[in-house]
Design a protein around this motif. Structure first.
Motif, short mmCIF file in Angstrom:
data_model
loop_
_atom_site.label_atom_id
_atom_site.label_comp_id
_atom_site.label_asym_id
_atom_site.label_seq_id
_atom_site.Cartn_x
_atom_site.Cartn_y
_atom_site.Cartn_z
N THR A 282 6.43 2.29 -1.24
CA THR A 282 5.54 1.52 -2.12
C THR A 282 6.34 0.89 -3.25
N TYR B 78 5.25 -0.84 -6.99
CA TYR B 78 4.17 -1.10 -7.94
C TYR B 78 4.64 -2.09 -9.00
N LYS C 27 3.48 -3.16 -12.56
CA LYS C 27 2.57 -2.73 -13.61
C LYS C 27 2.76 -3.59 -14.86
N ILE D 35 -1.98 -1.65 -13.07
CA ILE D 35 -1.37 -2.08 -11.81
C ILE D 35 -1.79 -3.51 -11.49
N LYS E 242 0.05 -5.50 -8.93
CA LYS E 242 0.35 -5.82 -7.53
C LYS E 242 0.95 -4.57 -6.88
N VAL E 243 0.55 -4.28 -5.65
CA VAL E 243 1.09 -3.14 -4.91
C VAL E 243 1.52 -3.60 -3.52
#
Length: 221
Positions: free
Chosen positions: A43, A45, A47, A53, A55-56
Motif C-alpha cells: 500500500t 498512502y 496523506k 488520507i 489517495k491510496v
C-alpha cells in the motif's frame, strides 16, 4: 526592442496564469543509494498535513525499485509505504506543474513492527529577502497607478503559489477563486517581478513548497 520585451512579458505572465495544462502530475519515486531493494508494495498512502488520507494505492509493482504514480493532484503530501517485513522512511512531497515531482524513498528490512525508527523532518518555509517590505516594493514596481488603485479597491484576497527549489513560481491559486480576471492579471503581473525568493528547505535541502500571502500584506497597507 520595447515590443519584444512586452511580448516576452505577456508570454511569461500567460505561463504563470495558464501554464499548467492539468492539476495532476506523474511522479517518480526512486530508492536512495543505501535502500533495500523493493519489488512490490502492499500500500501507498498519500496523506495531507493534517493526516487526512487523500489517495491510496494497493499492490504496486516496482520496476528496478522505481515507482511511477500517475494522476497525483497538485498538493503537499506525507507519503507512507507499507510492505510486509519492511520499514520505510515516509516522504514529504510537494507536487506541482514546475516542481521536480521526483522523490526518494528508503526501505530497510532490519526493523520490526515493534521497533520502528522515528523519522524527523525540519522544514523551513520559503521567504523573501528583506521580508514583506522588499516583496511589496518589487511587486508594485511594474504596476501602474491605475492598477494599484484597482487592487486597493478590490475585496481582501489571498494569493498562494508553489515556489520550487529553484525559486520559480508555479500554479498561482486565488482565494476566493471568483475574483475578477482583471485583478488576477494584475496580481500575476506583479508577482512576475518578485525575484528575491529563497526556497523552502527540508532537513537543510532546498525543496518545493507553497507560499501564501494576503492582499493587505502584499500591498503593505
Amino acid at each position: 526592442m520595447t515590443k519584444l520585451i512586452l511580448v516576452i512579458l505577456i508570454l511569461s505572465l500567460a505561463s504563470i496564469l495558464y501554464g499548467q495544462d492539468s492539476r495532476q502530475k506523474t511522479i517518480i519515486i526512486t530508492p536512495k543509494a543505501n535502500s533495500t531493494t523493493v519489488f512490490s508494495l502492499d500500500t501507498i498512502y498519500f496523506k495531507s498535513e493534517n493526516n487526512r488520507i487523500i489517495k491510496v494505492l494497493f499492490n504496486i509493482s516496482t520496476k528496478d525499485s522505481f515507482i511511477t504514480i500517475q494522476e497525483v493532484p497538485h498538493g503537499k503530501y506525507y507519503i507512507e509505504f507499507s510492505c510486509k517485513g519492511m520499514s520505510f522512511e515516509p516522504i514529504l512531497a510537494t507536487v506541482c506543474s514546475k516542481c521536480k515531482n521526483q522523490f526518494e524513498y528508503f526501505a530497510d528490512s532490519a526493523f520490526s513492527l515493534q521497533n520502528q525508527p522515528i523519522w524527523t523532518y525540519i522544514t523551513e518555509s520559503p521567504r523573501y529577502i528583506g521580508g514583506n517590505i522588499n516583496l511589496t516594493k518589487d511587486f508594485k514596481k511594474i504596476l501602474s497607478i491605475a492598477e494599484l488603485k484597482k487592487l486597493k479597491k478590490s475585496p481582501e484576497f489571498k494569493v498562494s503559489f508553489y515556489l520550487t527549489s529553484s525559486c520559480e513560481i508555479s500554479d498561482v491559486i486565488y482565494t476566493p477563486d471568483n475574483i475578477s480576471y482583471n485583478i488576477k492579471e494584475i496580481i500575476t503581473k506583479g508577482l512576475y517581478c518578485t525575484k528575491r525568493w529563497v526556497a523552502g528547505k527540508i532537513n537543510g535541502n532546498p525543496s518545493d513548497e507553497m507560499f501564501s500571502i494576503y492582499k493587505s500584506e502584499l500591498l503593505n497597507d
